[in-house]
Motif scaffolding. Structure first.
Motif, PDB file in Angstrom:
ATOM      1  N   ARG A 140      10.649  83.428 -49.544  1.00 57.71           N
ATOM      2  CA  ARG A 140       9.791  83.618 -48.159  1.00 57.71           C
ATOM      3  C   ARG A 140       9.826  84.844 -47.589  1.00 57.71           C
ATOM      4  O   ARG A 140       8.717  85.526 -47.439  1.00 57.71           O
ATOM      5  N   VAL A 141      10.859  85.658 -47.548  1.00 57.91           N
ATOM      6  CA  VAL A 141      10.871  86.949 -47.007  1.00 57.91           C
ATOM      7  C   VAL A 141      10.134  87.803 -47.945  1.00 57.91           C
ATOM      8  O   VAL A 141       9.287  88.845 -47.519  1.00 57.91           O
ATOM      9  N   ALA A 142      10.599  87.813 -49.368  1.00 58.26           N
ATOM     10  CA  ALA A 142       9.953  88.504 -50.411  1.00 58.26           C
ATOM     11  C   ALA A 142       8.753  88.559 -50.487  1.00 58.26           C
ATOM     12  O   ALA A 142       7.925  89.507 -50.802  1.00 58.26           O
ATOM     13  N   SER A 143       7.943  87.566 -50.095  1.00 57.76           N
ATOM     14  CA  SER A 143       6.552  87.269 -50.129  1.00 57.76           C
ATOM     15  C   SER A 143       5.813  88.162 -49.126  1.00 57.76           C
ATOM     16  O   SER A 143       4.772  88.540 -49.482  1.00 57.76           O
ATOM     17  N   LEU A 144       6.566  88.698 -48.144  1.00 53.81           N
ATOM     18  CA  LEU A 144       5.977  89.614 -47.067  1.00 53.81           C
ATOM     19  C   LEU A 144       6.251  91.056 -47.364  1.00 53.81           C
ATOM     20  O   LEU A 144       5.521  92.089 -46.752  1.00 53.81           O
ATOM     21  N   ILE A 145       7.062  91.342 -48.431  1.00 49.04           N
ATOM     22  CA  ILE A 145       7.330  92.780 -48.847  1.00 49.04           C
ATOM     23  C   ILE A 145       6.436  93.368 -50.089  1.00 49.04           C
ATOM     24  O   ILE A 145       5.939  92.596 -51.021  1.00 49.04           O
TER      25      ILE A 145
END
Length: 465
Positions: free
Chosen positions: A99-104
């Motif tokens: 989930r967080v990686a999708s924002l990076i």
């Protein structure tokens, strides 16, 4: 007074005078300032800024499980020998990462990865591999990235260690606390000396780049003589880094500590003697005092970074990666971006529920204002480099100062002069320098610039010594 090494001096009277509860300043503002009144949009905005700047990344994964409780522990843990609980947690942890990686932004590379706990080697090798491959699928790692893991030597064998090294881990850390059996029994962590030396042999055979071990002084039944034996045996182990932590006895915050016999805790005077001996023994055997409670060999990256003025601190302690954003995954873990800190839910139920709702599992956070950023720079410079150039602070933040450094920090000037009178610092127009006597009290010096401490003094912090 007794000179212990070229860069630290022990003054028992000063240590007694300044021994008070203070933050450890792994961050500023301290983690106590995180609140539930926090907008997740601020976290996403901070990520977007990092994406624009292509800021490098440090990653942290929290594995909270332990098979048994160590009574001294202050970490967020789940105590259970039932390892079936690890599988659902691992699934949620990977979803958190995705989930967080999708924002990076895909061009942001990982310079550092650390697995902490709890007990990361609570996971089976199959589970370790699953988490490893999930991280490498979601992020691009530098070829020379620092990949570290904490392990509990009581639940470790040679094959497990070699598998970690083969997978890509190059640094390892484990807790000794104390070699003395009576102390180990009192804190419910029995680790035979032969086992600890065997684990170190396996670590060296596997070829890990760096090994860190932790000691704790202030535990029940410790004396100067018994802990000197522990320090000398630790030196025989020959680790690259040694942390000598002061035991924070806070049973009102960590109820598990109520199982420790309070009457067996060493008195303040004995703790001071133990601290002095530890610094003397480590310094005389080639370890460099990095700061706070850390020692490293002269050729270690921490020692080199301090010499070059590149040492930094984050929620994992001292680091050589000062310009990275820290993204933390798992329950209770804390992410640290340029102007935002966030902490995930501390309870498994809430952590799982947020992820099931396709939300970031954030429980609380804080958005730093410009004054926070300025003060953070000052505090971290003092904590890591033991000196500060007001001119450089003025130059870096000149658009935000109303006047010069002395005028902006007018309230702090009196406190600084009091510290100088006690010999903890030397003041000049262009520098604040921490003296050898002040290095052991660096938290007290940094606290001068902590505006939050004025309003919420002594709220559950451990003592400086």
């Amino acid at each position: 007074m007794n000179v212990l090494s070229q860069n630290v001096k022990f003054d028992a009277d000063l240590l007694r005078k300044y021994d008070q509860p203070l933050p450890r300043y792994t961050s500023y503002p301290p983690a106590t300032e995180l609140t539930e009144d926090f907008e997740q949009a601020d976290f996403k905005a901070a990520i977007a800024v990092g994406n624009y700047k292509k800021t490098p990344l440090s990653l942290y994964c929290h594995i909270p499980f332990c098979e048994s409780a160590c009574y001294f522990c202050g970490c967020n843990t789940v105590i259970t020998p039932n390892k079936i609980l690890a599988e659902p947690y691992l699934n949620y942890l990977i979803r958190d990462i995705q989930r967080v990686a999708s924002l990076i932004h895909h061009e942001r590379t990982v310079q550092q990865l650390h697995w902490g706990g709890g007990t990361p080697n609570y996971l089976s090798l199959r589970q370790v591999e699953a988490l490893w491959y999930a991280l490498n699928h979601c992020f691009d790692f530098d070829d020379d990235a620092e990949i570290s893991i904490e392990v509990n030597p009581r639940f470790l064998d040679r094959d497990y260690l070699f598998a970690l090294k083969d997978l890509g881990f190059n640094r390892i850390s484990f807790g000794i606390q104390d070699f003395n059996l009576q102390v180990q029994q009192a804190v419910n962590r029995i680790q035979p000396e032969e086992m600890l030396f065997q684990v170190m042999d396996w670590v060296r055979d596997a070829g890990f780049t760096s090994v860190n071990v932790d000691l704790i002084y202030g535990l029940p039944y410790q004396t100067l003589e018994t802990f000197k034996s522990t320090v000398n045996k630790t030196i025989q182990l020959n680790p690259d880094r040694i942390a000598v932590f002061n035991f924070a006895y806070v049973p009102w915050l960590k109820p598990i500590q109520r199982l420790i016999p309070q009457e067996a805790l060493p008195l303040a005077e004995e703790k001071l003697r133990i601290l002095q001996m530890s610094i003397e023994e480590l310094s005389n055997n080639g370890y460099v005092f990095i700061g706070m409670d850390h020692f490293a060999k002269p050729n270690d990256e921490l020692a080199i970074a301090q010499q070059q003025g590149q040492l930094h601190r984050n929620f994992q302690g001292y680091t050589t990666k000062p310009k990275s954003d820290l993204l933390a995954f798992g329950m209770s873990s804390i992410s640290m971006l340029h102007d935002v800190y966030v902490q995930n839910h501390k309870r498994l139920k809430n952590y799982y529920q947020a992820i099931n709702s396709d939300e970031l599992p954030i429980e609380k956070g804080v958005k730093l204002n410009q004054d926070d950023v300025v003060r953070r720079t000052i505090i971290m410079e003092l904590m890591c480099q033991f000196q500060l150039s007001p001119d450089k602070i003025e130059e870096k933040y000149h658009l935000h100062f109303d006047g010069d450094f002395a005028e902006y920090f007018q309230r702090e000037q009196l406190q600084l002069r009091l510290l100088e009178a006690d010999g903890l610092i030397k003041l000049s127009p262009n520098q604040i320098e921490v003296t050898p006597s002040g290095r052991l009290l660096i938290r007290n010096i940094a606290a001068v610039f902590d505006v939050y401490l004025r309003e919420r003094a002594n709220i559950g912090y451990s003592k400086a010594i």
